[in-house]
Design a protein around this motif. Sequence first.
Motif, PDB file in Angstrom:
ATOM      1  N   THR A   1       0.885  -1.230  -0.052  1.00  0.00           N
ATOM      2  CA  THR A   1       0.003  -0.009  -0.038  1.00  0.00           C
ATOM      3  C   THR A   1       0.879   1.201  -0.115  1.00  0.00           C
ATOM      4  N   ILE A   2       1.879   1.143   0.935  1.00  0.00           N
ATOM      5  CA  ILE A   2       2.827   2.373   0.587  1.00  0.00           C
ATOM      6  C   ILE A   2       3.385   2.575  -0.582  1.00  0.00           C
ATOM      7  N   ASP A   3       3.899   1.530  -1.484  1.00  0.00           N
ATOM      8  CA  ASP A   3       4.419   1.500  -2.631  1.00  0.00           C
ATOM      9  C   ASP A   3       3.418   2.337  -3.502  1.00  0.00           C
ATOM     10  N   GLU A   4       2.128   1.953  -3.558  1.00  0.00           N
ATOM     11  CA  GLU A   4       1.201   2.508  -4.201  1.00  0.00           C
ATOM     12  C   GLU A   4       0.753   3.928  -3.914  1.00  0.00           C
ATOM     13  N   VAL A   5       0.800   4.379  -2.644  1.00  0.00           N
ATOM     14  CA  VAL A   5       0.696   5.629  -2.447  1.00  0.00           C
ATOM     15  C   VAL A   5       1.736   6.511  -3.025  1.00  0.00           C
ATOM     16  N   ARG A   6       3.134   6.045  -2.884  1.00  0.00           N
ATOM     17  CA  ARG A   6       4.042   6.620  -3.398  1.00  0.00           C
ATOM     18  C   ARG A   6       4.167   6.833  -4.853  1.00  0.00           C
ATOM     19  N   GLN A   7       3.822   5.924  -5.799  1.00  0.00           N
ATOM     20  CA  GLN A   7       3.691   5.949  -7.099  1.00  0.00           C
ATOM     21  C   GLN A   7       2.578   6.949  -7.551  1.00  0.00           C
ATOM     22  N   GLN A   8       1.550   7.032  -6.694  1.00  0.00           N
ATOM     23  CA  GLN A   8       0.212   7.888  -6.955  1.00  0.00           C
ATOM     24  C   GLN A   8       0.860   9.311  -6.572  1.00  0.00           C
ATOM     25  N   LEU A   9       1.387   9.463  -5.449  1.00  0.00           N
ATOM     26  CA  LEU A   9       1.928  10.897  -5.277  1.00  0.00           C
ATOM     27  C   LEU A   9       3.131  11.438  -6.295  1.00  0.00           C
ATOM     28  N   GLY A  10       3.695  10.345  -6.710  1.00  0.00           N
ATOM     29  CA  GLY A  10       4.817  10.804  -7.551  1.00  0.00           C
ATOM     30  C   GLY A  10       4.270  11.463  -8.851  1.00  0.00           C
ATOM     31  N   ASN A  11       3.154  10.499  -9.422  1.00  0.00           N
ATOM     32  CA  ASN A  11       2.581  10.939 -10.461  1.00  0.00           C
ATOM     33  C   ASN A  11       1.776  12.152 -10.392  1.00  0.00           C
ATOM     34  N   VAL A  12       1.277  12.455  -9.298  1.00  0.00           N
ATOM     35  CA  VAL A  12       0.538  14.011  -9.022  1.00  0.00           C
ATOM     36  C   VAL A  12       1.609  14.969  -8.993  1.00  0.00           C
TER      37      VAL A  12
END
Length: 114
Positions: free
Chosen positions: A87-98
């Motif tokens: 879940t942390i990895d997914e959130v990092r990817q989403q925040l990075g894309n934002v």
Amino acid sequence: MSQRDGFASGFFAGALFGGLVGGVLGAIITSRLDLESTEEEAELSNGTVEPKKNSAKRRMRASDSGNLEMESARRSLEDKIAQLNATIDEVRQQLGNVNGSASQTAGDRSSIQD
């Protein structure tokens, strides 16, 4: 000055007396709790109350079941940790894309901000 003269001896006498009383009370309470837990285990295993026979065997059985419980708890925690990491990895990817660049790491960000 007379109050200070007897303070040290009174303090040590009180500590000694309190230690003895606490030790005796702790031993009494522990023995009663051990007796109660033995009776409860006997009731659960046979449906009747049996006298305490061998505490070493009882502790061996408890440690065997405890090991199984510990192993299942450890596996459960490992699974939960793996889920959290994913879940942390997914959130990092989403925040990075934002923010515009998914490949930027925390070390890179700190050098840019300075």
